[in-house]
Design a protein around this motif. Structure first.
Motif, short mmCIF file in Angstrom:
data_model
loop_
_atom_site.label_atom_id
_atom_site.label_comp_id
_atom_site.label_asym_id
_atom_site.label_seq_id
_atom_site.Cartn_x
_atom_site.Cartn_y
_atom_site.Cartn_z
N LEU A 1 -3.17 9.65 -3.29
CA LEU A 1 -2.40 10.47 -2.36
C LEU A 1 -1.82 9.62 -1.23
CD1 LEU A 1 -1.57 13.41 -1.68
CD2 LEU A 1 -3.58 13.51 -0.22
N SER A 2 -2.62 8.71 -0.67
CA SER A 2 -2.13 7.90 0.44
C SER A 2 -1.06 6.91 0.00
CB SER A 2 -3.30 7.16 1.10
OG SER A 2 -3.89 6.22 0.21
N GLY B 1 7.32 11.65 6.79
CA GLY B 1 7.46 11.28 8.19
C GLY B 1 6.27 11.67 9.04
N GLU B 2 5.63 12.80 8.72
CA GLU B 2 4.49 13.23 9.54
C GLU B 2 3.30 12.28 9.32
OE1 GLU B 2 2.22 17.37 10.75
OE2 GLU B 2 4.17 17.36 9.76
N TYR B 3 3.08 11.88 8.08
CA TYR B 3 2.03 10.90 7.79
C TYR B 3 2.38 9.56 8.44
CZ TYR B 3 -1.26 8.14 4.91
OH TYR B 3 -2.26 7.31 4.48
N ALA B 4 3.66 9.19 8.36
CA ALA B 4 4.09 7.92 8.97
C ALA B 4 3.82 7.92 10.47
CB ALA B 4 5.57 7.69 8.70
N ARG B 5 4.11 9.03 11.16
CA ARG B 5 3.86 9.09 12.61
C ARG B 5 2.38 8.90 12.93
NH1 ARG B 5 8.22 12.63 12.50
NH2 ARG B 5 6.92 14.40 11.91
N GLU B 6 1.52 9.53 12.12
CA GLU B 6 0.08 9.37 12.35
C GLU B 6 -0.34 7.90 12.19
OE1 GLU B 6 -2.10 11.51 13.34
OE2 GLU B 6 -1.05 13.43 13.15
N LEU B 7 0.20 7.25 11.16
CA LEU B 7 -0.17 5.85 10.91
C LEU B 7 0.38 4.93 12.00
CD1 LEU B 7 0.28 5.45 7.04
CD2 LEU B 7 -1.73 6.13 8.34
N ILE B 8 1.59 5.20 12.44
CA ILE B 8 2.20 4.37 13.50
C ILE B 8 1.39 4.49 14.79
CG2 ILE B 8 4.23 4.16 14.98
CD1 ILE B 8 5.87 5.05 12.42
N GLU B 9 0.99 5.71 15.14
CA GLU B 9 0.17 5.90 16.34
C GLU B 9 -1.19 5.21 16.18
OE1 GLU B 9 -0.03 10.07 17.02
OE2 GLU B 9 2.13 10.27 17.43
N LEU B 10 -1.78 5.27 14.98
CA LEU B 10 -3.05 4.60 14.74
C LEU B 10 -2.90 3.09 14.87
CD1 LEU B 10 -6.02 4.66 13.84
CD2 LEU B 10 -5.21 4.65 11.45
N GLY B 11 -1.82 2.54 14.30
CA GLY B 11 -1.57 1.11 14.41
C GLY B 11 -1.42 0.66 15.85
N GLY C 1 0.80 -1.22 0.00
CA GLY C 1 0.00 0.00 0.00
C GLY C 1 0.83 1.27 0.00
N GLY C 2 2.07 1.22 -0.51
CA GLY C 2 2.88 2.43 -0.61
C GLY C 2 3.11 3.09 0.73
N GLY C 3 2.85 4.40 0.80
CA GLY C 3 3.10 5.16 2.02
C GLY C 3 2.27 4.71 3.21
N ARG C 4 1.21 3.92 2.96
CA ARG C 4 0.39 3.42 4.06
C ARG C 4 1.14 2.40 4.93
NH1 ARG C 4 -5.40 1.89 1.20
NH2 ARG C 4 -5.63 3.73 -0.11
N GLY C 5 2.28 1.90 4.44
CA GLY C 5 2.97 0.80 5.12
C GLY C 5 3.42 1.11 6.53
#
Length: 409
Positions: A373-374, A380-390, A18-22
């Protein structure tokens, strides 16, 4: 390092593309490997890692750092949080003509071969993964195997590149080829080569593209490596049921017909996650085996268990427990929110930045978020949001995960 105690129910981690969703996958694994594993013990340590696309990159990273899984996931997370769009999306104004020539088939030998420059991503994969450690972890028995799935461009078949000391499984699926090898950065990049977005990767004289085109969630490779438990991490939120209206107004039709929106939906359809269907099939097999045992078939075989007898006979059937984790929020909408933040917008320069800003702004006006887009949001800012969500999603199911990790039901 000595080989670990043999586990009759090896745990496999299955990572989607899923690209940047990873980055979401790493948030789930941070909770599992840093909080649950130290409390639950060695039974909760994964021995099989299977990935597709960005999941393949994450799987190779974690496989190389398997000697200290908690520390390993922290290292990978740190690198994800350092990412900037410019690390992957390196497109200058002087590159526009080259991109146009490539799109109409008139590229030069030095011109671009995709929308995005894969050079920074290739460098990231080479430096982030200590490949020698990955080979050692497999050879000393710390890992049963690591697999990376890609799509053979010419034949359209899924090719599973596997590094394992176990015997090569028989070829039973005509749509999937199993190749034993020592994994390299090229294999990971081949699996992550989203069509048009990144260039195809060449391995042994053949061109490969994103493995998610045919196998976005590599459940089958985990089962063929002998997994007794599979933890599957999907990158697609469960979509609510929608009432299908008989007609769309003109404005909505215009929005749905925009090229970039269509391209995002095309990617989403190509990388469609079929994991729920696969898991339902797995659970039906489990139920059939349980029914056989409850009906007294095991007694008719003496001391031999029905599932063991079927597996030894070549059917490969055995009880396998599973757990599926997926985002509780729409990752496309989250990408739009992050891209519209002033600090992120300030970094979006050049034609690449203009393209991302345009995607975010147009998505904000639409009822449907931009899937494209996703996929492209390597920031890195998107990654931090996804990591916290995970982490939040995994923590919300902590009791269920702990029961699963301790052993099969």
């Amino acid at each position: 390092m000595a080989a670990p105690r043999t586990n009759s129910s090896p745990l496999a981690i299955v990572l989607s593309g899923g690209g940047g969703r990873g980055a979401y996958e790493l948030g789930v694994l941070k909770h599992v490997l840093c909080e649950l594993v130290p409390r639950l013990g060695p039974e909760a340590i994964p021995r099989i890692l299977c990935g597709t696309s960005v999941g393949a990159i994450n799987a190779c990273c974690l496989g190389a750092l398997a000697a200290a899984p908690g520390m390993g996931v922290e290292i990978v997370i740190e690198r994800w949080e350092q990412l900037r769009l410019g690390d992957v999306f390196r497109l200058g104004w002087t590159d526009i003509a080259g991109v146009m020539r490539w799109m109409i088939g008139k590229q030069t030998s030095l011109g671009p071969r995709s929308l995005l420059d894969a050079g920074p991503l290739a460098e990231l994969v080479r430096t982030l993964v200590p490949w020698r450690a990955l080979h050692e972890n497999v050879s000393n028995g710390l890992l049963r195997g690591v697999t990376v799935s890609a799509t053979d461009v010419e034949s359209g078949r899924t090719v599973v590149f596997v590094e394992s000391d176990l015997p090569t499984p028989p070829q039973t699926d005509p749509a999937m080829e199993w190749l034993s090898c020592r994994l390299t950065p090229r294999h990971a990049l081949a699996s992550a080569a989203i069509p048009l977005v990144f260039p195809t990767a060449q391995i042994a004289g053949r061109a490969y593209s994103d493995g998610g085109l045919r196998q976005n969630t590599p459940l089958a490779p985990a089962l063929r490596l002998g997994a007794g438990r599979v933890m599957v991490i999907s990158l697609r939120a469960k979509t609510p049921e929608r009432v299908r209206r008989p007609r769309q107004d003109e404005e909505e039709q215009a929005q749905l017909s925009r090229p970039l929106f269509l391209f995002g939906k095309l990617l989403d359809a190509l990388l469609l996650d079929r994991v729920e269907s696969d898991l339902n099939n797995l659970r039906r097999v489990n139920q059939a085996l349980l029914s056989l045992q409850n009906a007294g078939a095991s007694a008719a075989l003496g001391e031999e268990n029905v599932a063991f007898a079927l597996e030894r006979a070549g059917g490969g059937l055995r009880p396998v427990s599973d757990v599926l984790l997926r985002p509780s929020e729409d990752l496309g909408r989250l990408a739009v929110e992050v891209m519209l933040r002033p600090a992120v917008r300030a970094r979006l320069t050049g034609p690449g930045g203009f393209f991302m800003r345009h995607l975010a702004e147009s998505s904000e006006r639409q009822s449907e978020p931009s899937d494209l887009l996703s996929y492209l949001c390597f920031d890195g800012e998107y990654a931090r949001e996804l990591i916290e969500l995970g982490q939040r999603d995994a923590r919300a199911r902590e009791e269920e995960l702990a029961r699963f990790l301790l052993g099969p039901a």
